[in-house]
Design a protein around this motif. Sequence first.
Motif, PDB file in Angstrom:
ATOM      1  N   ALA A   1       0.826  -1.205   0.000  1.00 53.73           N
ATOM      2  CA  ALA A   1       0.000   0.000   0.000  1.00 53.73           C
ATOM      3  C   ALA A   1       0.866   1.263   0.000  1.00 53.73           C
ATOM      4  CB  ALA A   1      -0.936  -0.007   1.206  1.00 53.73           C
TER       5      ALA A   1
ATOM      6  N   TYR B   1       1.435   4.065  -2.986  1.00 51.25           N
ATOM      7  CA  TYR B   1       1.295   5.507  -2.752  1.00 51.25           C
ATOM      8  C   TYR B   1       2.520   6.275  -3.254  1.00 51.25           C
ATOM      9  CZ  TYR B   1       1.916   9.727   0.108  1.00 51.25           C
ATOM     10  OH  TYR B   1       2.184  11.007   0.545  1.00 51.25           O
TER      11      TYR B   1
ATOM     12  N   TYR C   1      -5.718   9.913  -0.132  1.00 53.71           N
ATOM     13  CA  TYR C   1      -6.565   8.758   0.156  1.00 53.71           C
ATOM     14  C   TYR C   1      -5.750   7.462   0.137  1.00 53.71           C
ATOM     15  CZ  TYR C   1     -10.512  11.929  -0.585  1.00 53.71           C
ATOM     16  OH  TYR C   1     -11.400  12.966  -0.489  1.00 53.71           O
ATOM     17  N   LEU C   2      -4.796   7.366  -0.777  1.00 54.56           N
ATOM     18  CA  LEU C   2      -3.927   6.193  -0.814  1.00 54.56           C
ATOM     19  C   LEU C   2      -3.087   6.094   0.461  1.00 54.56           C
ATOM     20  CD1 LEU C   2      -2.468   5.898  -4.444  1.00 54.56           C
ATOM     21  CD2 LEU C   2      -3.889   4.248  -3.227  1.00 54.56           C
TER      22      LEU C   2
ATOM     23  N   LEU D   1      -5.238   4.927   3.278  1.00 58.05           N
ATOM     24  CA  LEU D   1      -5.504   3.498   3.109  1.00 58.05           C
ATOM     25  C   LEU D   1      -4.312   2.679   3.608  1.00 58.05           C
ATOM     26  CD1 LEU D   1      -7.175   1.116   1.997  1.00 58.05           C
ATOM     27  CD2 LEU D   1      -6.069   1.512  -0.216  1.00 58.05           C
TER      28      LEU D   1
ATOM     29  N   GLY E   1      -4.233   2.759   7.290  1.00 60.09           N
ATOM     30  CA  GLY E   1      -5.296   1.882   7.783  1.00 60.09           C
ATOM     31  C   GLY E   1      -4.848   0.424   7.794  1.00 60.09           C
ATOM     32  N   CYS E   2      -4.066   0.030   6.781  1.00 63.22           N
ATOM     33  CA  CYS E   2      -3.515  -1.327   6.754  1.00 63.22           C
ATOM     34  C   CYS E   2      -2.562  -1.536   7.927  1.00 63.22           C
ATOM     35  CB  CYS E   2      -2.783  -1.570   5.432  1.00 63.22           C
ATOM     36  SG  CYS E   2      -3.858  -1.651   3.987  1.00 63.22           S
TER      37      CYS E   2
END
Length: 369
Positions: A310, A314, A330-331, A334, A337-338
């Motif tokens: 991820a 990015y 947003y990337l 994300l 979040g991972c």
Amino acid sequence: MILAAATNENLAEISNVLIYSAMAVYTLAFFAYIAEWTFGSRSKVARTASALTPGAQAKKAPAVTVKQGGGTAVLERPKVVVRAASGSRDVPDGPGAHGGDEKGDLYGRIAISLTVLAFLLSLGGVLTRALSVERAPWGNMYEFNITFSTTAVGVYLILLALRKNVRWLGLFLTTTVLLDLGVAVTWLYTESDQLVPALHSYWLYIHVSTAILCGAVFYVGAVGTILYLFKDAYENKLAKGGKPGSFATSVMERLPASATLDKFAYRVNAAVFPLWTFTIIAGAIWAGDAWGRYWGWDPKETWSFITWVAYAGYLHARATAGWKGRKAAYLALLAFGCWLFNYYGVNIFVSGKHSYADVGLGALAAVGF
């Protein structure tokens, strides 16, 4: 033997006292940051807002000065930064949480001093925890949490010591650190104990320490990314002739420009990504030493790799596809979040080789990031 056990128990109690003391001081720092934002002058932020209106071409932001001893003293000189997108407006950075006001700046300096004191208390709590167990203090989620929050604050203080304009992070940092420590002492607390045999390795110091540092830096980058999204939306509204409310103006116009926040988050994530790569490699080497295989797609290993992919996506999008601004943000979120799921979700809800006990949340191992 009995004397040593009693000493270790006393050290564990001292560690708990230091952690609770750190939480108390962080709370005072939180209110000091609130005071900085509340009592800092709101009249001076208008000069930044005027530069955001359509057709404005602000090329130089004035220095922020305050009266001091009959003269003036420069607090900071906000730099004008230009958005990366072609044809975009030029937007100067805001004056900071103090709003260019001497009183607000005083509260901000008090907040920093309290943050330093809380950091030292928290660091003392981590070190005494390590002494009580006679090992690295990263054997369970409680220990990982208190070390992680201490490291995150340490990253913030280092940036300040390097004279980076990041004091705007203070309020958001202390808020989440307090939440993190609250979760640690309430639900994740685990009594001092020894590690399982598989963890008795020098790789514990290498692998887990780098994982903690990476997580702390990723967290700082995520805060910058979230603030960027708010500031970008605010700038877009002004550019279209909209009129945000007074509260939004007071807060948003003290932050750096959206381009500055975007650049800050990108540089932070890019700087720590190689270390995250090393963390995964070190974990694989340790797995080969402990379990006889370098990679087995254990849930923790899988999500560490997903997090790596991820963040790699990015950074690749930023470097090659020209993704800047909201899509890249947003990337980045994300990817973070991972990382969060890799820590909380996998440790709490998924069992695997990286879980070393099954009695309560506090017994779930946090190592193996």
